[in-house]
Motif scaffolding. Structure first.
Motif, PDB file in Angstrom:
ATOM      1  N   GLU A 169       0.837  -1.203   0.000  1.00 44.37           N
ATOM      2  CA  GLU A 169       0.000   0.000   0.000  1.00 44.37           C
ATOM      3  C   GLU A 169       0.872   1.252   0.000  1.00 44.37           C
ATOM      4  OE1 GLU A 169      -4.322   0.918   0.508  1.00 44.37           O
ATOM      5  OE2 GLU A 169      -3.137  -0.822  -0.075  1.00 44.37           O
ATOM      6  N   ALA A 170       1.874   1.219   0.910  1.00 48.11           N
ATOM      7  CA  ALA A 170       2.755   2.368   1.043  1.00 48.11           C
ATOM      8  C   ALA A 170       3.484   2.654  -0.265  1.00 48.11           C
ATOM      9  CB  ALA A 170       3.760   2.101   2.156  1.00 48.11           C
TER      10      ALA A 170
ATOM     11  N   LYS B 146       2.206   7.079  -6.077  1.00 49.20           N
ATOM     12  CA  LYS B 146       1.194   8.056  -6.471  1.00 49.20           C
ATOM     13  C   LYS B 146       1.663   9.464  -6.161  1.00 49.20           C
ATOM     14  CE  LYS B 146      -3.312   6.018  -6.123  1.00 49.20           C
ATOM     15  NZ  LYS B 146      -4.365   5.715  -5.130  1.00 49.20           N
ATOM     16  N   ILE B 147       2.214   9.599  -4.913  1.00 49.60           N
ATOM     17  CA  ILE B 147       2.659  10.942  -4.484  1.00 49.60           C
ATOM     18  C   ILE B 147       3.749  11.449  -5.398  1.00 49.60           C
ATOM     19  CG2 ILE B 147       3.851  12.161  -2.610  1.00 49.60           C
ATOM     20  CD1 ILE B 147       2.267  10.277  -0.673  1.00 49.60           C
TER      21      ILE B 147
ATOM     22  N   LYS C 295       2.481   1.845  -3.188  1.00 51.93           N
ATOM     23  CA  LYS C 295       1.548   2.414  -4.158  1.00 51.93           C
ATOM     24  C   LYS C 295       1.326   3.903  -3.895  1.00 51.93           C
ATOM     25  CE  LYS C 295      -1.345  -1.498  -5.534  1.00 51.93           C
ATOM     26  NZ  LYS C 295      -2.539  -2.213  -5.099  1.00 51.93           N
ATOM     27  N   GLU C 296       1.101   4.142  -2.579  1.00 52.46           N
ATOM     28  CA  GLU C 296       0.828   5.536  -2.188  1.00 52.46           C
ATOM     29  C   GLU C 296       1.992   6.447  -2.547  1.00 52.46           C
ATOM     30  OE1 GLU C 296      -2.345   7.752  -0.675  1.00 52.46           O
ATOM     31  OE2 GLU C 296      -2.195   5.595  -1.076  1.00 52.46           O
TER      32      GLU C 296
END
Lengths: 166, 371
Positions: free
Chosen positions: A99-100, A106-107, A102-103
């Motif tokens: 998740e991290a 994204k950032i 991915k996040e």
């Protein structure tokens, strides 16, 4: 033999018979019966107690075996629970990491996009400033040209010298 | 505590009676009954193993040379031609040769070799024939409290006191204490080693009372016979005969069908032999078995008394040969060891009588279902 028969006393025989009969009767009634009954009761009591102890021992053994089984089961359950928890933890960690990731991605993507757009805006700004400056210069040059030819030239030169293109 | 007080009282009374009897002492005879010469020994032993009409403890010669007898008299109860007559045995003044005549119940009595004789009418002295039998006197039915009857009563009371006390103890406690703790294993011994194995689990209970009574009766009387009180109850034919007849009556009346069948018409043998076997079996059941019981006990105990007394008498009979000290030492050593053996015999004879009684009863009530 004759002397033996002579010594035999019928009176003593009768006395012995009567007394022994009385003694047997009294002793059976007041001694032997209660004594034998009590002894039998006691023996029965002892036997019962021994039997009870034996069965209690067996029960105890059963209980011990049961509790041991319970303990074993509990231990096994704990093991599986721990294993599950560990797996869950790993899973969660992996998920979180993903998740991290991915996040973050994204950032970063967003940031890149922002930077790009900022850069574009800046370049556009610069372009417009350069255009403005060029226009101002052109305006001033035009003004100088109108007064003095030499001055006009000088001005153009200075202006060009001052302007720094970045 | 209550009990020990009471039994203390009983024994104190008993000994008080014994010693007050010391006053009852005869001074008529001089040195009579003293056993100092070998010729006296055999007669003394013969006299001792017989029943007696008074309780004689010991005799001595006092400083005046008078013979004193210590003991106490016992009641004489006889059934004569004139009916019942009672008097104390002290009236005979220790006479055992028919010299002293006692008048009681309208007739006259003499004591001759430990037996009471009634003089025939008109006779003033006892006349003897050449074999020393009285010719003008006859024996009477003698229900006296003789020394043997006294012993039987004593042992009966003792047994009743001990065992009823043991029985009462069980009411308040499971395990007896004190003397009861000694008696209990003996009761268990008779029940488990004599009654049960010989009669069988099923029916031993109804005969155990009789066996226990007989066992303790014989054993205690045998042991009393070894004390210096000088009882010889189980060495009396009348006593052992009564005991044997009790056993005979029990196994005769309790005998089952199988027992009588085997006795009268033996199965499994040729028919011609059966009547012969029946005669032998009937003789065995009614004569041989009780006879063996009564003679074994009588002979063993009498023989024991004779042997112990003969060995004690060595100090008299061998004084001339090996001197007073040597004879006394020899007699002491020998009689000491034979007395130890007699203690064993006392138990053994009680055991054998009870065991054989149980065996005979067991044979009579045995189940013959295997035919």
């Amino acid at each position: 033999m004759e002397q033996l028969l002579n010594d035999f006393s019928p009176g003593l025989f009768v006395m012995q018979t009567v007394l022994l009969l009385g003694l047997i009767f009294l002793l059976v009634k007041f001694a032997w019966k209660p004594i034998l009954n009590s002894l039998e009761d006691r023996e029965k009591g002892i036997q019962d107690a021994l039997d009870a102890a034996e069965s209690a021992k067996k029960e105890m053994q059963n209980i011990t075996a049961d509790s041991e089984n319970l303990l074993k089961e509990a231990r096994a359950e704990r093991e599986t629970m721990l294993k599950e928890a560990r797996e869950l933890k790993e899973q969660m960690l992996a998920d979180a990491r993903e998740e991290a990731q991915k996040e973050g991605d994204k950032i970063i993507e967003k940031a890149k996009a922002t930077i790009d757009s900022e850069k574009k805006a800046a370049v556009a700004d610069i372009k417009s400033q350069v255009a403005n400056l060029s226009l101002e210069i052109a305006e001033k040059v035009l003004k100088e040209e109108l007064s003095d030819k030499s001055k006009q030239l000088k001005l153009v030169e200075d202006m060009l010298g001052n302007v720094k293109l970045n | 505590m209550k009990f020990s007080h009471r039994s203390h009282l009983v024994f104190t009374t008993f000994f008080a009676v014994l010693f007050s009897a010391t006053l009852w002492a005869s001074d008529e005879e001089k040195h009579e009954g003293a056993v100092n010469k070998p010729e006296h020994v055999a007669a003394y032993i013969q006299h001792h193993i017989k029943d007696a009409h008074d309780f004689h403890l010991y005799s001595y010669t006092d400083t005046h040379g008078e013979r004193k007898h210590v003991g106490f008299p016992l009641p004489v109860i006889v059934w004569s031609s004139k009916g019942l007559a009672t008097f104390m045995s002290s009236k005979f003044h220790h006479d055992d040769d028919g010299k002293v005549i006692v008048e009681a119940g309208g007739t006259r009595f003499v004591k001759l070799h430990s037996k009471i004789y009634e003089l025939e009418a008109g006779a003033d002295t006892v006349a003897f024939d050449e074999t020393h039998h009285a010719t003008n006197a006859h024996k009477v039915l003698d229900f006296s409290i003789t020394k043997s009857v006294f012993g039987i009563l004593l042992v009966g009371l003792l047994m009743f006191f001990w065992f009823s006390r043991l029985a009462r103890q069980y009411k308040s406690r499971k395990v007896p204490k004190g003397f009861g703790r000694v008696l209990e294993p003996l009761v268990l011994y008779v029940r488990d080693e004599i009654a049960k194995p010989n009669i069988g689990e099923k029916r031993y209970r109804e005969f155990t009372g009789y066996l226990l009574t007989v066992f303790f009766f014989i054993w205690i009387l045998n042991l009393l016979g070894l004390t210096p009180l000088g009882f010889n109850v189980t060495g009396q034919l009348a006593v052992t005969a009564a005991l044997a007849i009790f056993t005979l009556i029990i196994y005769t009346f309790k005998g089952n069908k199988g027992y009588w069948g085997h006795m009268l018409w033996m199965p499994g043998v040729p028919v011609l032999i059966r009547p012969v076997l029946a005669i032998i079996e009937v003789a065995g059941a009614f004569l041989i078995k009780p006879f063996s019981l009564l003679v074994r006990l009588f002979a063993n105990i009498s023989a024991g008394h004779i042997v112990v007394m003969s060995l004690i008498a060595i100090m008299v009979t061998m004084k001339a040969e090996i001197g007073a000290v040597g004879a006394t030492a020899l007699s002491f050593i020998l009689s000491f060891f034979i007395t130890l053996i007699e203690v064993l015999v006392a138990f053994l004879q009680a055991y054998i009588f009870t065991m054989l009684s149980a065996l005979f009863i067991g044979m009579a009530v045995e189940e013959h279902d295997h035919h």
